[in-house]
Design a protein around this motif. Structure first.
Motif, PDB file in Angstrom:
ATOM      1  N   ARG A 379       2.701  -1.803  -8.539  1.00 26.70           N
ATOM      2  CA  ARG A 379       1.782  -0.869  -7.897  1.00 26.70           C
ATOM      3  C   ARG A 379       1.277  -1.407  -6.567  1.00 26.70           C
ATOM      4  N   LEU A 380       1.301  -2.722  -6.428  1.00 28.15           N
ATOM      5  CA  LEU A 380       0.878  -3.345  -5.182  1.00 28.15           C
ATOM      6  C   LEU A 380       2.065  -3.761  -4.320  1.00 28.15           C
ATOM      7  N   SER A 381       3.185  -4.071  -4.938  1.00 24.62           N
ATOM      8  CA  SER A 381       4.382  -4.423  -4.173  1.00 24.62           C
ATOM      9  C   SER A 381       5.641  -4.154  -4.995  1.00 24.62           C
ATOM     10  N   PRO A 382       6.581  -3.360  -4.450  1.00 25.36           N
ATOM     11  CA  PRO A 382       7.836  -3.122  -5.179  1.00 25.36           C
ATOM     12  C   PRO A 382       8.750  -4.340  -5.201  1.00 25.36           C
ATOM     13  N   LEU A 383       8.428  -5.352  -4.405  1.00 28.53           N
ATOM     14  CA  LEU A 383       9.287  -6.531  -4.362  1.00 28.53           C
ATOM     15  C   LEU A 383       9.326  -7.274  -5.694  1.00 28.53           C
TER      16      LEU A 383
END
Length: 434
Positions: A379-383
């Motif tokens: 939710r904060l980074s797709p990485l």
């Protein structure tokens, strides 16, 4: 880089002291180190408790006799850390957020032990896994909140020092870091362990510098990547190398498009059987047959022998089983058979291991717990999904995800805890890498 280590030299010497007292003091270590942990906690040194714990887990994986103390010390340390967690103020974070998706799994895991032959050891293993998923996210959130850059910098430094020490010993005392057959194993237990460690540390470092570029200079970044790459190459771990490659591919794709990344990486996994069917031809054409040990590929380095036994007992306990460590109870019965086939008896597959231990229902609940935490971090980074794709390959050829007190699972928990914390993404250039 060395300037920051010198600034913290007393804390690095503390970790060295723990190792030295373990080597020379015998059972006294199990009292001295936990007491020292309580003492430095009074000074607010949460960072060095966490890093020291990771270091102890790392040397506990070694096959060298001088590090044998760490196998019991790590148990004592996680119990002390559990006490520190219970008595510490919890702050504004949901300190059970990481554990919550795993609650159904742990309920089943504890219940499974009631009717099985591994009740005591299984209870210890289940409890240690539960404690890890509670304690480590708490420490990470605490450190990101109050001393993020210091935490990230020295977290990376511990990994660098472990790998660099192994590389140095490769030339200074090769017998100390060479596995049977002449393969490099560093300070870890075997070459495949270096592969797992290298892959996970590669992912940890890549994500750290992606969001916090100011922590390390360009020459430092090049040096750290060189150390990781050299460790992976010397170890010759197929699983570690390909996991790192998959992570790199997914990382590049997810930076550009989440949809494209999922499609492409899904196709990569769909073509996995085709690639493996032609792996020998591909590797031979590249002139890498000796490096990738094709002579052991047909037998899977003995792993197919164990997989056959694993499937036999999975069919007997398909939906439910007898709890953590049950697979060890089963494999011990085939010890002579494995010796005849040149294998030590590890399942080398996290899916099969957890299926043997907790049944298919337990496997599904276990997978759900991890996927829920990946989704939370995404939710904060797709990485974070790049880590998942590399991990999926790694846990398909090694059983490390089923173990709590190893140097690997803790790194995955740290990565997910970091990427799930909003404070990790703030750009506050404090100059820790200068």
């Amino acid at each position: 880089m060395y300037k920051q280590i010198l600034l913290e030299k007393n804390n690095y010497l503390t970790l060295l002291f723990w190792l030295l007292i373990g080597i020379v003091a015998g059972p006294l270590t199990y009292v001295a180190v936990p007491v020292h942990v309580l003492m430095i906690k009074q000074k607010g040194q949460w960072l060095w408790i966490l890093l020291g714990f990771w270091l102890v887990l790392t040397v506990s994986d070694s096959r060298q006799g001088i590090f044998s103390f760490a196998k019991n010390l790590k148990t004592a340390m996680i119990l002390v850390m559990g006490y520190l967690y219970m008595t510490a103020p919890k702050g504004r974070y949901d300190h059970l957020a990481f554990l919550r998706p795993f609650i159904p799994f742990f309920a089943l895991a504890f219940f499974s032990l009631l009717s099985g032959p591994v009740g005591f050891t299984g209870f210890q293993k289940t409890l240690s896994y539960l404690l890890l998923l509670v304690i480590i996210p708490f420490f990470v959130n605490l450190l990101i909140t109050y001393e993020r850059d210091r935490f990230l910098y020295h977290l990376v430094m511990i990994g660098v020092l472990v790998l660099t020490a192994g590389l140095a010993l490769r030339f200074m005392a090769p017998g100390f870091v060479m596995f049977a057959g002449g393969r490099y194993s560093g300070l870890l237990g075997n070459p495949n362990a270096i592969g797992i460690y290298g892959f996970l540390f590669f992912a940890l470092f890549t994500l750290t510098i992606h969001f916090q570029k100011h922590l390390f200079t360009r020459p430092q970044i090049i040096f750290i990547y060189s150390v990781i790459l050299a460790s992976l190459i010397l170890a010759g771990s197929r699983g570690g190398i390909f996991s790192a490659l998959l992570f790199t591919m997914a990382y590049i794709l997810f930076k550009r498009s989440v949809l494209v990344a999922f499609v492409v990486m899904s196709l990569v996994f769909a073509s996995y059987q085709y690639v493996m069917a032609n792996f020998e031809t591909i590797v031979t054409s590249l002139g890498l047959a000796e490096y990738f040990r094709l002579e052991s590929l047909d037998s899977g380095s003995g792993r197919l022998v164990v997989a056959e036994i694993a499937w036999k007992h999975i069919k007997m306990n398909y939906w439910f089983s007898y709890g953590f460590t049950y697979h060890l109870h089963i494999l011990a019965q085939y010890a002579d058979y494995f010796v005849q086939h040149g294998h030590q008896g590890n399942v080398h597959n996290s899916w099969l291991t957890i299926w043997m231990d907790t049944g298919l229902v337990g496997l599904i609940l276990f997978a759900y717990g991890w996927l829920a935490n990946f989704r939370q971090a995404s939710r904060l980074s797709p990485l974070v999904w790049a880590v998942l794709f590399g991990m999926l390959l790694s846990i398909s050829v090694e059983s490390w995800l089923v173990a709590s007190l190893n140097p690997f699972t803790i790194v995955l928990v740290i990565i997910l805890s970091m990427l799930g914390n909003e404070g990790f993404y703030r750009n506050e250039e404090l100059g820790c890498g200068t």
